[in-house]
Design an enzyme around this catalytic site. Structure first.
Site, PDB file in Angstrom:
ATOM      1  CE  LYS A 104      -2.882   2.876   2.898  1.00 48.53           C
ATOM      2  NZ  LYS A 104      -3.750   3.030   4.071  1.00 48.53           N
ATOM      3  N   GLY A 165      -8.066   9.027   9.797  1.00 50.09           N
ATOM      4  CA  GLY A 165      -8.339   9.102  11.232  1.00 50.09           C
ATOM      5  C   GLY A 165      -9.397  10.118  11.622  1.00 50.09           C
ATOM      6  CB  ALA A 191      -8.488   7.447   4.887  1.00 51.86           C
ATOM      7  N   GLY A 192     -11.336   7.649   6.374  1.00 52.63           N
ATOM      8  CA  GLY A 192     -12.465   8.549   6.525  1.00 52.63           C
ATOM      9  C   GLY A 192     -13.725   7.915   7.101  1.00 52.63           C
ATOM     10  CG  ASN A 213      -5.934   1.150  11.737  1.00 51.44           C
ATOM     11  OD1 ASN A 213      -4.757   0.919  11.519  1.00 51.44           O
ATOM     12  ND2 ASN A 213      -6.427   0.939  12.950  1.00 51.44           N
TER      13      ASN A 213
END
Lengths: 263, 66
Positions: A104, A165, A191-192, A213
């Site tokens: 990634k 995050g 993300a988001g 995550n």
């Protein structure tokens, strides 16, 4: 169920789960392990960092818990702010993973936003693809940048829903739609996403998968959220495949009007 | 002689090999990857790679990340 005959294919490899998860920010390795199991994820991201010299020689290693025989390990280049560092990190990751070359790529712009530095992302992607890496690339939701990254040979395009995050959800679904329209490789929202409904929205839009995550690790109960995300991803995917009903401006009765006792 | 490991100066014996360095640092059974002066040194070459004064070594492993 339909999703069982509907694999996610990345770089020629088939996966049943469309949820990819990170291993950062958990309380400990045990929580990481249980949350990953509850999520059903098959692709799991890790970071590459300097080994602590002379500290805690008995410290358990993440890859002893999240083993490469059970999961596809996806090393990331998080923390890299230029193409050169990102390429070095990927080469170290490939050595670490015994030649496994799926990575990634993320090249960040600054600490405050962690927004992708697309200029260096493109430079690094070019170098990595030429060096034989299979590059899943984190990028902004700019359709032109996404096209460029695909034409360089990236195996998956991963636009952000919102800042890493932040948990703000998918702020520009229109751009993600434009990216998906043109892409011939999988498009993942990376993300988001902050909660299950937002993961479902990404899948209902037709995204191939979601990588997250913080939404899991940052929940009050990460293991329960991992399970919620698994269901949201599956529900969203099935809803996309099923095709939603058309939106109408006015009501349309579900029960027939014929045979009522009125009149 | 002095070499640099993960950004820190380290005293090691002359002509130490990478395998020797790994053993000195008690990293023998760890899953690690090594870069020497910006070049990856594959695991199979650790035993025959002899270090010299002022070499820069990076030793990395996998940790949690998203």
């Amino acid at each position: 169920m339909s999703h069982q005959n509907d694999p996610l294919i990345i770089a020629g490899q088939s996966y049943n789960s469309r949820l990819l998860i990170g291993t950062g920010k958990y309380k400990d390795l045990e929580e990481t392990r249980i949350a990953i199991e509850a999520s059903g994820a098959e692709i799991v991201t890790v970071a590459v960092r300097r080994t602590n010299i002379g500290q805690n020689p008995d410290e358990p290693n993440l890859l002893d818990i999240i083993t490469p025989d059970k999961y596809t390990i996806l090393p990331n280049t998080a923390g890299c702010f230029n193409a050169e560092d990102a390429v070095r990190t990927c080469k170290l990751a490939r050595e670490l993973m015994n030649g496994h070359d799926l990575v990634k790529l993320e090249v960040l712009g600054d600490q405050k936003t962690l927004y992708p530095n697309v200029v260096d992302t493109i430079k690094a992607a070019d170098k990595l693809v030429q060096d034989g890496f299979k590059v899943m690339v984190y990028t902004s939701d700019d359709p032109i940048v996404a096209q460029e990254l695909e034409s360089l040979g990236c195996v998956a395009i991963m636009p952000l829903g919102s800042m890493i995050g932040s948990g703000l959800g998918i702020l520009n679904p229109h751009n993600i739609n434009v990216i998906m329209e043109d892409a011939k490789v999988p498009v993942l929202v990376d993300a988001g996403v902050g909660t299950a409904s937002e993961a479902a929205v990404a899948m209902e839009m037709g995204c191939d998968a979601v990588l997250m995550n913080s939404a899991i690790a940052g929940a009050r109960n990460p293991v329960l959220m991992a399970s919620a995300m698994r269901k949201a991803i599956e529900a969203g995917r099935e809803a996309f495949l099923a095709g939603r009903m058309p939106r109408k401006r006015y009501a349309s009765a579900s029960s027939p009007m014929d045979g009522t006792i009125i009149g | 002689m002095q070499i640099q490991v993960n950004g820190e100066m380290l005293q090691v014996q002359d002509e130490i090999t990478l395998t020797g360095l790994i053993s000195q640092l008690e990293l023998g059974d760890k899953r690690i990857a090594i870069e020497l002066n910006l070049e990856i040194i594959p695991r199979s070459e650790h035993a025959e790679t002899v270090l010299k004064e002022a070499d820069r070594v990076e030793i990395v492993h996998a940790i949690g990340g998203g």
